[in-house]
Design a protein around this motif. Structure first.
Motif, PDB file in Angstrom:
ATOM      1  N   PHE A 120       0.841  -1.199   0.000  1.00 23.69           N
ATOM      2  CA  PHE A 120       0.000   0.000   0.000  1.00 23.69           C
ATOM      3  C   PHE A 120       0.879   1.253   0.000  1.00 23.69           C
ATOM      4  O   PHE A 120       1.846   1.352   0.755  1.00 23.69           O
ATOM      5  N   GLU A 121       0.509   2.221  -0.858  1.00 26.79           N
ATOM      6  CA  GLU A 121       1.244   3.479  -0.942  1.00 26.79           C
ATOM      7  C   GLU A 121       0.432   4.650  -0.402  1.00 26.79           C
ATOM      8  O   GLU A 121       0.806   5.291   0.563  1.00 26.79           O
ATOM      9  N   ASN A 122      -0.716   4.912  -1.016  1.00 29.72           N
ATOM     10  CA  ASN A 122      -1.537   6.040  -0.576  1.00 29.72           C
ATOM     11  C   ASN A 122      -2.948   5.927  -1.122  1.00 29.72           C
ATOM     12  O   ASN A 122      -3.238   5.048  -1.945  1.00 29.72           O
ATOM     13  N   ILE A 123      -3.801   6.833  -0.644  1.00 26.30           N
ATOM     14  CA  ILE A 123      -5.182   6.933  -1.116  1.00 26.30           C
ATOM     15  C   ILE A 123      -5.402   8.366  -1.573  1.00 26.30           C
ATOM     16  O   ILE A 123      -5.112   9.316  -0.840  1.00 26.30           O
ATOM     17  N   THR A 124      -5.904   8.513  -2.793  1.00 30.34           N
ATOM     18  CA  THR A 124      -6.187   9.836  -3.345  1.00 30.34           C
ATOM     19  C   THR A 124      -7.676   9.955  -3.607  1.00 30.34           C
ATOM     20  O   THR A 124      -8.263   9.103  -4.285  1.00 30.34           O
ATOM     21  N   ARG A 125      -8.275  11.015  -3.070  1.00 26.19           N
ATOM     22  CA  ARG A 125      -9.714  11.230  -3.245  1.00 26.19           C
ATOM     23  C   ARG A 125      -9.940  12.299  -4.314  1.00 26.19           C
ATOM     24  O   ARG A 125      -9.470  13.440  -4.179  1.00 26.19           O
ATOM     25  N   ASN A 126     -10.641  11.947  -5.369  1.00 29.59           N
ATOM     26  CA  ASN A 126     -11.007  12.876  -6.416  1.00 29.59           C
ATOM     27  C   ASN A 126     -12.474  13.258  -6.274  1.00 29.59           C
ATOM     28  O   ASN A 126     -13.175  12.801  -5.365  1.00 29.59           O
ATOM     29  N   GLN A 127     -12.935  14.044  -7.241  1.00 25.36           N
ATOM     30  CA  GLN A 127     -14.320  14.499  -7.153  1.00 25.36           C
ATOM     31  C   GLN A 127     -15.294  13.351  -7.330  1.00 25.36           C
ATOM     32  O   GLN A 127     -16.339  13.297  -6.679  1.00 25.36           O
ATOM     33  N   ASP A 128     -14.940  12.385  -8.213  1.00 28.82           N
ATOM     34  CA  ASP A 128     -15.862  11.289  -8.510  1.00 28.82           C
ATOM     35  C   ASP A 128     -15.458   9.971  -7.868  1.00 28.82           C
ATOM     36  O   ASP A 128     -16.311   9.194  -7.455  1.00 28.82           O
ATOM     37  N   LEU A 129     -14.193   9.697  -7.797  1.00 25.30           N
ATOM     38  CA  LEU A 129     -13.712   8.399  -7.340  1.00 25.30           C
ATOM     39  C   LEU A 129     -12.550   8.574  -6.373  1.00 25.30           C
ATOM     40  O   LEU A 129     -11.898   9.612  -6.324  1.00 25.30           O
ATOM     41  N   THR A 130     -12.314   7.508  -5.619  1.00 26.69           N
ATOM     42  CA  THR A 130     -11.139   7.441  -4.756  1.00 26.69           C
ATOM     43  C   THR A 130     -10.189   6.400  -5.329  1.00 26.69           C
ATOM     44  O   THR A 130     -10.623   5.286  -5.689  1.00 26.69           O
ATOM     45  N   ILE A 131      -8.918   6.751  -5.459  1.00 25.52           N
ATOM     46  CA  ILE A 131      -7.920   5.848  -6.036  1.00 25.52           C
ATOM     47  C   ILE A 131      -7.007   5.343  -4.928  1.00 25.52           C
ATOM     48  O   ILE A 131      -6.423   6.125  -4.173  1.00 25.52           O
ATOM     49  N   ILE A 132      -6.925   3.988  -4.812  1.00 29.86           N
ATOM     50  CA  ILE A 132      -5.991   3.361  -3.880  1.00 29.86           C
ATOM     51  C   ILE A 132      -4.786   2.893  -4.684  1.00 29.86           C
ATOM     52  O   ILE A 132      -4.934   2.100  -5.625  1.00 29.86           O
ATOM     53  N   LEU A 133      -3.617   3.372  -4.335  1.00 33.84           N
ATOM     54  CA  LEU A 133      -2.404   3.042  -5.065  1.00 33.84           C
ATOM     55  C   LEU A 133      -1.547   2.097  -4.250  1.00 33.84           C
ATOM     56  O   LEU A 133      -1.283   2.342  -3.075  1.00 33.84           O
ATOM     57  N   CYS A 134      -1.129   1.007  -4.885  1.00 31.47           N
ATOM     58  CA  CYS A 134      -0.150   0.107  -4.263  1.00 31.47           C
ATOM     59  C   CYS A 134       0.871  -0.311  -5.319  1.00 31.47           C
ATOM     60  O   CYS A 134       0.604  -0.217  -6.518  1.00 31.47           O
ATOM     61  N   LYS A 135       2.017  -0.769  -4.870  1.00 31.33           N
ATOM     62  CA  LYS A 135       3.089  -1.139  -5.801  1.00 31.33           C
ATOM     63  C   LYS A 135       3.650  -2.504  -5.449  1.00 31.33           C
ATOM     64  O   LYS A 135       3.731  -2.879  -4.288  1.00 31.33           O
ATOM     65  N   ILE A 136       4.026  -3.222  -6.537  1.00 26.91           N
ATOM     66  CA  ILE A 136       4.715  -4.510  -6.394  1.00 26.91           C
ATOM     67  C   ILE A 136       6.134  -4.285  -6.891  1.00 26.91           C
ATOM     68  O   ILE A 136       6.353  -3.990  -8.081  1.00 26.91           O
ATOM     69  N   LYS A 137       7.089  -4.408  -6.019  1.00 26.68           N
ATOM     70  CA  LYS A 137       8.476  -4.102  -6.355  1.00 26.68           C
ATOM     71  C   LYS A 137       9.323  -5.371  -6.324  1.00 26.68           C
ATOM     72  O   LYS A 137       8.950  -6.375  -5.736  1.00 26.68           O
ATOM     73  N   GLY A 138      10.487  -5.272  -6.943  1.00 24.66           N
ATOM     74  CA  GLY A 138      11.457  -6.363  -6.901  1.00 24.66           C
ATOM     75  C   GLY A 138      11.081  -7.562  -7.747  1.00 24.66           C
ATOM     76  O   GLY A 138      11.359  -8.701  -7.367  1.00 24.66           O
ATOM     77  N   ILE A 139      10.410  -7.332  -8.869  1.00 20.63           N
ATOM     78  CA  ILE A 139      10.071  -8.442  -9.770  1.00 20.63           C
ATOM     79  C   ILE A 139      10.875  -8.282 -11.055  1.00 20.63           C
ATOM     80  O   ILE A 139      11.391  -7.199 -11.371  1.00 20.63           O
ATOM     81  N   SER A 140      10.978  -9.340 -11.848  1.00 24.53           N
ATOM     82  CA  SER A 140      11.836  -9.300 -13.037  1.00 24.53           C
ATOM     83  C   SER A 140      11.045  -9.279 -14.339  1.00 24.53           C
ATOM     84  O   SER A 140      11.612  -9.051 -15.397  1.00 24.53           O
ATOM     85  N   ASN A 141       9.756  -9.533 -14.289  1.00 28.17           N
ATOM     86  CA  ASN A 141       8.980  -9.638 -15.532  1.00 28.17           C
ATOM     87  C   ASN A 141       7.675  -8.861 -15.409  1.00 28.17           C
ATOM     88  O   ASN A 141       6.592  -9.430 -15.548  1.00 28.17           O
ATOM     89  N   ALA A 142       7.774  -7.586 -15.149  1.00 31.14           N
ATOM     90  CA  ALA A 142       6.587  -6.784 -14.889  1.00 31.14           C
ATOM     91  C   ALA A 142       5.648  -6.749 -16.084  1.00 31.14           C
ATOM     92  O   ALA A 142       4.421  -6.817 -15.932  1.00 31.14           O
ATOM     93  N   ASN A 143       6.220  -6.662 -17.309  1.00 31.94           N
ATOM     94  CA  ASN A 143       5.339  -6.554 -18.485  1.00 31.94           C
ATOM     95  C   ASN A 143       4.533  -7.817 -18.706  1.00 31.94           C
ATOM     96  O   ASN A 143       3.334  -7.767 -19.031  1.00 31.94           O
ATOM     97  N   SER A 144       5.148  -8.989 -18.531  1.00 30.23           N
ATOM     98  CA  SER A 144       4.413 -10.244 -18.740  1.00 30.23           C
ATOM     99  C   SER A 144       3.368 -10.453 -17.650  1.00 30.23           C
ATOM    100  O   SER A 144       2.277 -10.973 -17.907  1.00 30.23           O
ATOM    101  N   ILE A 145       3.678 -10.053 -16.457  1.00 24.78           N
ATOM    102  CA  ILE A 145       2.694 -10.168 -15.370  1.00 24.78           C
ATOM    103  C   ILE A 145       1.513  -9.256 -15.658  1.00 24.78           C
ATOM    104  O   ILE A 145       0.355  -9.600 -15.425  1.00 24.78           O
ATOM    105  N   ASP A 146       1.799  -8.071 -16.202  1.00 29.33           N
ATOM    106  CA  ASP A 146       0.726  -7.128 -16.522  1.00 29.33           C
ATOM    107  C   ASP A 146      -0.246  -7.736 -17.522  1.00 29.33           C
ATOM    108  O   ASP A 146      -1.469  -7.664 -17.359  1.00 29.33           O
TER     109      ASP A 146
END
Length: 1569
Positions: free
Chosen positions: A901-927
């Motif tokens: 978990f990184e942070n929570i950002t509240r906008n006018q319409d929606l709330t965005i929860i941001l988290c990150k997965i670090k230390g991986i070697s194949n981010a594009n294939s996982i995506d």
């Protein structure tokens, strides 16, 4: 009324006095807590305070100085010492754990030159600013400029100390300042700002001329520190006997430790030069192993020549070394200090060195009798009032204590006269009000309060007021209460205000004694207010109101009333005696009921009875001994001298003398390891556990608590020795303080256990977050104080009730997980409560909202080693933290990655929860292979799909193909499902038919063959005593009134009745007045039905001992009810309870039929309840819903019943101390059902033990456990454990006998749990027993989890169980009904015959010829109003608990009972309710019996008025001293005050004018008070 009260053992609270006196008296029970006291709040912590004689109070806080008026309500002026408009401290100071002299920016605040001729008053102030500057200003207004100033006068260090005094001396009468300060501190960061000149670095004390041009230049002398002496911390400065004294102590400001003994230095009160006169060390170390080397506060009691100081030992940084003996108040005689102040100085440089080699300072010892040891004193102020020394003490937890020293300066146990709710430590300086000695200024933190120096009003009588020995309080005759002298009307008249020097013997007292053979004399003695009107006195019988004697006399001579000795007077058991002149009145009640039981002469004479000396017995005062023995027998016996016994303590024992341990070699050595908990609330603690060794070897174990040294010890007997290493104590309530604990074994030495702290109840200041989601699981934090004494935390919900939650608490915060309320409505509020002992404290509310809604997520690579996941959710009010949320990304073949978990950002319409997965070697294939994201929020678990953006051509190609596939698939699935459904329906119908046949056959067989072994002998019927029976019938829905009526009336002083209550008692004994008041009240629109019922019940209690009079009131009100226009339909009369008379009739029947109920109906009624319980428990009972297979009420029928069988258990009971009888059978065979929960099995085992042995086991259900014995192994049986089945929707199924696979003949051991017995578990909707959730109940019967357990059920299949239950109790029920409508010995109960004849007479008077009307009247007044209430509520009669299921069954029985009295014929069809059909065949027989019953009563010869009066008189005597009538009178008074206004009085008839006037006077008198 003023009557002295003797001290009695603790008992329930006394009833409140009438309003408006009510609120006044309730406030007396506890010390004041700051609701009404004036409070001044400053922006910064207060550093100094002083009060001038004319110009108000001066308060320094931060860099500001405020001038306030004496009431603290207005600020007169303000001085900004540093920056204009800003009071902020220039350097932030860490607040000390306890206030210490000098720890602030304000160093001196000295008003002087007040009242010195025509000169204006002056104020000398000292600040850390400008290198320790001092200023002289006019007292009148701080805004005027300073007259003189100077630098380097006071300490420039915020932590440094300064003490000074201004005095007048010399030929020119100039004002001089003697100041002592800590000029140099080891603070390098402030050295450049605050370093004095080199020649001044060693200065400790300086003498300055305040009238010179500069305070710095006009210096007359200095006293410097001796080399190597270190820093000195000065606490105070004062003048005494021509000298200036500075108390101080050596202090290391770096380590925070005192480096020597506190001392006092003395210099001459001179105008020329500073002259050192010696110094003396002060020893206040008694009772502490390390001594007390810190001096916290100082006060000179000049009138006594005594100095008081608060001393402390070191406590460590976190107060971890604080003990019950950390601080002490010590008093020193100034003459002894002056005598021992040697010219040899070990701290200062002096011109003459008179020290001998190796000479050490001699320590002055305090006055031993006045030393007071306490855990946390902070301040002291002493004064002399009425030749008594009074000391006020502040504490570190916000208490203001008051100590009054005895003649030999002996300290008493302090009284708590004020408590600060926030528990802020009291400032080191307490300041008296300069004009009114009834106030003192109390400083704590940022607040100053003006506090009254005594709680005089808490003493309700003259005797208690004067024996309390508080010199500030006295008895005011004109107000008839304990007051300050200033608060009394005409206090200058010594006859109007009695102070403690008068002694309690001068309090007005009424005496009753035999003055001669033929008469008893009543006189009044003591002091009285000035009299202008003539005396009046009267003696009346309390029962009949008959006046036995009366007299009048001139104002100069109190009247005397003589009662002649007559045979007829021997029946007068209670008399009311009244003496009055003008508006002053004194009354007392004498009760002669127990004269014959008194065995000692003093006690006999003291109650007004007479002592017959020859026969050595106590007799009624209106009778006499043998005439020949008259002269010898009627002499007043001498009052015996009381033998002084050790005082009883709060723990229920006396402090035993400490004897040496009697153990000798070969005996066990007792060892104490610990005590838990170390902190408890002021309510006490019922389960304090002490651990150690060899506890079972002792025969007597006591705990001794020692707090403040001058207070009595608490001695508590051990509650329970749990085993050899653990024992339990129940500690009593106490005020806030730390106490020393020791344990004494068999009267030997007391082994110390260490300190134990009584602290205030927890207080909540904040709950965050205050909003959570309905699924629960969020981390909730409560911030406050004293959370380490709570027993548990509770969430209170209006539908789910109280939910216990697991909490983790430290002193200032509690954390818990919000429980799930998923089955409740989406938005709901719950109350968070803290349980401490049996007290529940509201902590605030927590709002539940709908669960968060997530709309989608996006997974985006950040390079090839990092993924960024953005989860979208709708905006809401939740405050989600990092600890609440857990995010997992699913990709590939069900592989998982945790997202940080990184942070929570509240906008006018929606709330965005941001988290990150670090230390991986194949981010594009996982995506590209990611599928979904799992979000866990507490108990809420959701899967969020990725957002996709398909192109238009994709839809155009794929959509038609998918459409064709879906159509074909739908057709195929539909055909398959249709065939499958048809097959399953056929199977279900066959199974249902088979089940129906089996259940109907089993039901028929049970009706024909089943037998119930009705209990022939059930032991003693557990009848409630009359008091509790009456209270439960009078107040069926107002349990809160019960406890205030349960005071032990035999221990209550019968003469102790408030004067106003006596007057009201006399008024309601006037029939015309009472009837008029009732009618007037009932005409008030807001006088609700509930109010009417409560008023009637209070009236019944108030007239409990006057049943003849109450009956006459009932007659009048019933006739009036018949006359009302609403009763033009007479059949409706008495049908409901909507008026006072209807409830009064119910109560009257309950009082008069209580004996008949107990003697005739009680046993068959108890047998019915017992038999019904036995039948219900014969079959399965669902422990969650209380539904059962066997019942009388269809609504409580358990038709979802599983198959069950009986299991015979061999139960072995563990031997316990509570049940050690040799003839108790401990091996018992008990039958239970395999579907019984463990809790139900416990109840059946307990009942079997009781039936077998005739006495209970000795423990409560929650104190025992069950163990299954299998060979040498044991397994504890619990309703819920790790093996419990958890169903698919999260519901836990309770364990049963069948769950543990317990077979016939298994051995079960009953054992006693060690400690921390949980209370009865209240299962929520998250648990189930026999009735499973719908999702489980309709699973296929071949399912693995519940194979063979659930079959198709139809409720109507089990209606035969209602009939089976009816048959089982039929004979018992008929016996009960016939005991009610039978006439034993051809006599009806007096009340029934009397009231039925009364109704017959009224019908005849009103020319009512319809016999049905009278029948209905009788039915409404007796069966409907009394018997149905009893039948539905067995707990009104017996000491038993009524379950909801029993309540449902008794409702059916009560309906059948009332149908028997109905005149209408019931037309029942096949669709009629089963509750009506069940007794349909029996009702006609019952109706005939009822008609015969009514006819038999009517045919009995009428009762004479004498017979009825004698019956009522006997009943009245039976119930004497059952109730506290003062409470009832007080409640009646409240209703009259609440609902009466001037317009109501206008409705009273002319004949009531005099009585109305009396009542007006009563009201006015209370308002004045």
């Amino acid at each position: 009324m003023e009557v002295s009260r003797r001290k009695a053992p603790p008992r329930p609270p006394r009833p409140a006095a009438p309003l408006p006196l009510l609120a006044y008296l309730l406030a007396l029970a506890a010390p004041s807590r700051g609701a009404d006291e004036p409070v001044w709040r400053s922006e910064q912590a207060i550093g100094a305070i002083a009060a001038s004689r004319k110009d108000g109070v001066f308060v320094a806080s931060g860099s500001c100085l405020d001038q306030l008026d004496y009431s603290l309500e207005h600020r007169l002026s303000r001085l900004y010492r540093d920056q204009a408009g800003n009071c902020t401290e220039p350097v932030s100071l860490a607040p000390p754990a306890r206030p210490r002299p000098g720890s602030s920016f304000s160093k001196l605040l000295l008003p002087y030159s007040e009242g010195a001729g025509d000169l204006p008053g002056l104020l000398l102030t000292g600040w850390t600013f400008d290198r320790g500057a001092c200023e002289v200003r006019l007292l009148g207004n701080l805004s005027h400029g300073s007259l003189r100033n100077g630098t380097e006068v006071v300490s420039c260090h915020p932590q440094g100390s300064t003490a000074g005094v201004v005095y007048r001396a010399g030929d020119q009468n100039r004002w001089y300042l003697a100041v002592a300060a800590t000029y140099v501190l080891p603070e390098p960061e402030t050295a450049s700002r605050c370093n004095p000149a080199a020649s001044d670095r060693d200065t400790a004390i300086a003498l300055k001329d305040t009238e010179g041009r500069s305070l710095a230049t006009e210096e007359l002398g200095r006293l410097k520190l001796r080399g190597g002496a270190g820093s000195l911390h000065f606490v105070d400065a004062f003048l005494w006997n021509g000298s200036v004294y500075f108390p101080y102590y050596p202090y290391n400001y770096t380590s925070g430790a005192a480096t020597g003994w506190p001392s006092m230095v003395r210099i001459a009160q001179s105008a020329k030069v500073l002259q050192f006169q010696g110094q003396a060390a002060l020893d206040c170390g008694h009772g502490h192993p390390d001594g007390r080397r810190l001096l916290l506060s100082s006060s000179l009691v000049e009138a006594l020549g005594v100095w008081a100081g608060v001393f402390s030992a070191a406590t460590g940084e976190g107060q971890e070394r604080r003990s019950p003996a950390t601080t002490a108040l010590c008093l020193f005689r100034m003459s002894e200090i002056q005598e021992r102040a040697k010219s040899c100085s070990w701290d200062f440089q002096t011109a003459e060195q008179n020290c001998k080699e190796g000479e050490k300072p001699e320590r002055v010892q305090p006055i031993a009798s006045s030393t007071l040891i306490h855990s946390d004193l902070t301040s002291v102020y002493g004064t002399v009032v009425m030749n008594r020394t009074v000391l006020f003490l502040g504490t570190g937890d916000g208490q203001l204590l008051k100590v009054v020293l005895g003649e030999n300066l002996t300290s008493n146990c302090p009284e708590v006269i004020y408590e600060i709710k926030e528990e802020t430590p009291i400032f080191y300086k307490l300041v008296p009000h300069p004009k009114k000695n009834i106030y003192i200024y109390l400083t704590a933190g940022k607040e100053v309060r003006r506090i009254r120096v005594a709680n005089c009003s808490k003493h309700p009588s003259c005797t208690e007021c004067l024996t309390a020995a508080d010199p500030h309080c006295g008895w005011c005759h004109s107000l008839q209460r304990c007051t300050f002298k200033e608060d009394c009307v005409h206090p200058e008249n010594h006859e109007n205000w009695l102070d403690i020097s008068s002694g309690a013997k001068n309090c007005p007292q009424i005496n009753l004694f035999r003055s001669s053979k033929d008469k008893t004399t009543v006189t009044v003695v003591g002091s009285f207010p000035p009299r202008r009107a003539e005396w009046e006195c009267a003696v009346k019988s309390a029962d009949t109101g008959r006046q036995l004697c009366g007299d009048k006399s001139p104002a100069s001579k109190p009247c005397t009333c003589s009662i002649p000795t007559r045979v007829t007077y021997k029946d007068v058991l209670v008399v009311n005696v009244t003496f009055s002149f003008g508006s002053w009145r004194l009354s007392k009640r004498f009760n002669f009921t127990n004269c014959s039981s008194l065995r000692e002469c003093p006690g006999c004479i003291g109650t007004g009875c007479a002592w017959c000396k020859s026969e050595r017995k106590c007799i009624h005062p209106f009778t006499a001994c043998d005439p020949s023995d008259y002269k010898r027998s009627q002499e007043h016996c001498p009052v015996a001298v009381e033998k002084r016994t050790p005082p009883e303590t709060a723990g229920g024992g006396r402090v035993p003398e400490n004897r040496s341990n009697r153990t000798h070699p070969g005996l066990q050595v007792f060892y104490i390891k610990s005590i838990e908990p170390r902190k408890i609330s002021t309510l006490g603690k019922s389960n304090v556990i002490v651990t150690g060794a060899n506890f079972t070897q002792a025969s007597k174990i006591t705990m001794i608590l020692k707090g403040t040294s001058t207070c009595e010890k608490d001695v508590i007997q051990v509650s329970h020795v749990l085993n050899d290493t653990h024992m339990k104590f129940s500690l009593p309530s106490s005020r806030k303080e730390m106490k020393d604990v020791c344990i004494q074994f068999d009267g030997g030495n007391c082994t110390s256990v260490g300190p134990l702290s009584y602290i205030a109840l927890p207080h909540c200041s904040l709950i965050y977050p205050a909003t959570t989601w309905i699924s629960g699981g969020q981390n909730i934090t409560i911030v406050g104080r004293n959370f380490d004494v709570i027993d548990n935390l509770i969430i209170s919900h209006e539908l789910k009730g109280n939910i216990n939650v697991s909490e983790y608490c430290v002193t200032n915060s509690c954390r818990f997980l919000a429980p799930s309320l998923k089955s409740s409505k989406a938005r709901t509020n719950v109350t968070v409560k803290l349980r401490v002992q049996d007290t529940f404290l509201d902590c605030g509310s927590l709002q539940y909202l709908e669960d968060p809604r997530f709309t989608g997520c996006r997974v985006e690579p950040e390079g090839d080693t990092e993924l960024e996941v953005k989860i979208q959710k709708e905006n809401d009010e939740f405050n989600i933290s990092k600890t609440d949320i857990e995010i997992t990304l699913f990709h590939g073949e069900n592989e998982q990655l945790n997202c940080s978990f990184e942070n929570i950002t509240r906008n006018q319409d929606l709330t965005i929860i941001l988290c990150k997965i670090k230390g991986i070697s194949n981010a594009n294939s996982i995506d590209t292979s990611s599928k979904k994201v799992r979000v866990k929020l507490g108990n809420l678990e959701l899967y969020v799909e990725q957002e996709t953006v398909p192109t238009t051509w994709y839809f155009l190609i794929v959509l038609p193909v998918l459409l064709v596939i879906v159509i074909f698939a739908a057709v195929g699935v539909t055909r398959h499902k249709s065939k499958e459904l048809s097959r399953k329906q056929s199977q279900q119908l066959e199974l249902l038919e088979s089940e129906l046949r089996k259940e109907i056959r089993d039901g028929f067989a049970e009706l024909q063959m089943d037998k119930l072994d009705v209990v022939d002998s059930f032991g003693t019927v557990p009848f409630l005593d009359y008091k509790h029976f009456a209270l439960r019938t009078f107040f069926p829905e107002s349990g809160g009134f019960t406890h205030i009526f349960t005071e032990d009336m035999h221990n209550r002083d019968a003469t102790d009745k408030n004067e106003s209550l006596t007057a009201l008692d006399a008024l309601i004994c006037n029939k015309s007045f009472l009837v008029t008041v009732i009618h007037t009240l009932e005409k008030q629109k807001n006088f609700s039905v509930k109010d009417r019922c409560l008023f009637a019940s209070f009236l019944t209690i108030a007239l409990q001992t006057k049943l003849v009079y109450l009956t006459s009131i009932l007659e009048v009100l019933t006739r009036d009810l018949m006359e009302q226009s609403s009763n033009m339909q007479p059949k409706l009369m008495l049908r409901r309870t909507e008026s006072v008379v209807e409830k009064l009739l119910t109560n009257w029947m309950s009082v008069c039929l209580s004996g008949f109920l107990r003697e005739t109906v009680g046993e068959p009624f108890y047998l019915l309840v017992t038999t019904l319980n036995q039948k219900i428990n014969k079959g399965p009972v669902d422990v969650i819903t209380c539904k059962a297979l066997y019942t009388l009420n269809e609504d409580w029928l358990l038709w979802q019943v599983p198959e069950f069988s009986t299991v015979a258990l061999n139960v072995v009971f563990e031997k316990i101390p509570e049940n050690e009888s040799a003839d108790v059978c401990r091996n018992i065979s008990v039958n239970v059902l395999d579907c019984d929960t463990i809790g139900q099995a416990k109840e059946k085992i307990f009942q079997a033990f009781l039936s077998k042995n005739g006495s209970p086991y000795g423990l409560q259900l929650n104190e025992i456990g069950l163990e299954l014995q299998v060979g040498t192994r044991q397994k504890e049986l619990l309703d819920i454990d790790s093996s419990s089945v958890i169903l698919e929707d999260g519901i836990t199924k309770l364990n049963t006998i069948g769950h543990y696979e317990i077979s016939n003949g298994s051995t079960i051991k009953v054992f006693k749990k060690i400690a921390n017995f949980p209370s009865d578990v209240e299962y929520s909707e998250d648990h189930c027993h026999l009735i499973l959730p719908d999702s489980e109940a309709f699973q296929d019967v071949q399912g693995k989890r519940h194979r063979g357990k659930h079959k198709f059920k139809v409720k109507e299949m089990y209606l035969t169980k209602l009939l089976s239950t009816k048959v089982a109790i039929h004979s018992v029920l008929e016996k009960l009904f016939r005991s009610i409508w039978s006439l034993p010995n051809s006599r009806a109960p007096f009340a029934i015959k009397y009231f039925f004849d009364f109704l017959d007479a009224q019908a005849e008077n009103k020319k009512i010829t319809d016999p049905d009307v009278v029948h209905i009247w009788k039915t409404n007044s007796l069966p409907l109003r009394f018997w149905v209430n009893i039948l539905k509520n067995p707990q009104f009669v017996f000491d038993i608990k009524k379950t909801p299921h029993i309540d449902g069954c008794l409702s059916v029985i009560a309906q059948a009972f009332m149908d028997a009295f109905s005149l209408t014929e019931q037309q029942l069809g096949k669709e009629a309710p089963t509750n009506k059909l069940l007794y349909a065949k029996d009702i006609p027989t019952y109706k005939e019996e009822v008609k015969s019953y009514y006819k038999a009563i009517r045919d009995l010869p009428p009762l004479s008025s004498l017979e009825m009066e004698e019956f009522l008189t006997q009943e009245s005597k039976k119930h004497e001293n059952e109730f506290n009538e003062e409470v009832a009178l007080t409640e009646i008074y409240k209703y009259i005050v609440k609902y009466f206004d001037e317009s109501c009085w206008d409705r009273l008839s002319m004949s009531m004018v005099r009585i109305a006037h009396q009542f007006h006077l009563l009201l006015e008198d209370q308002v004045k008070r």
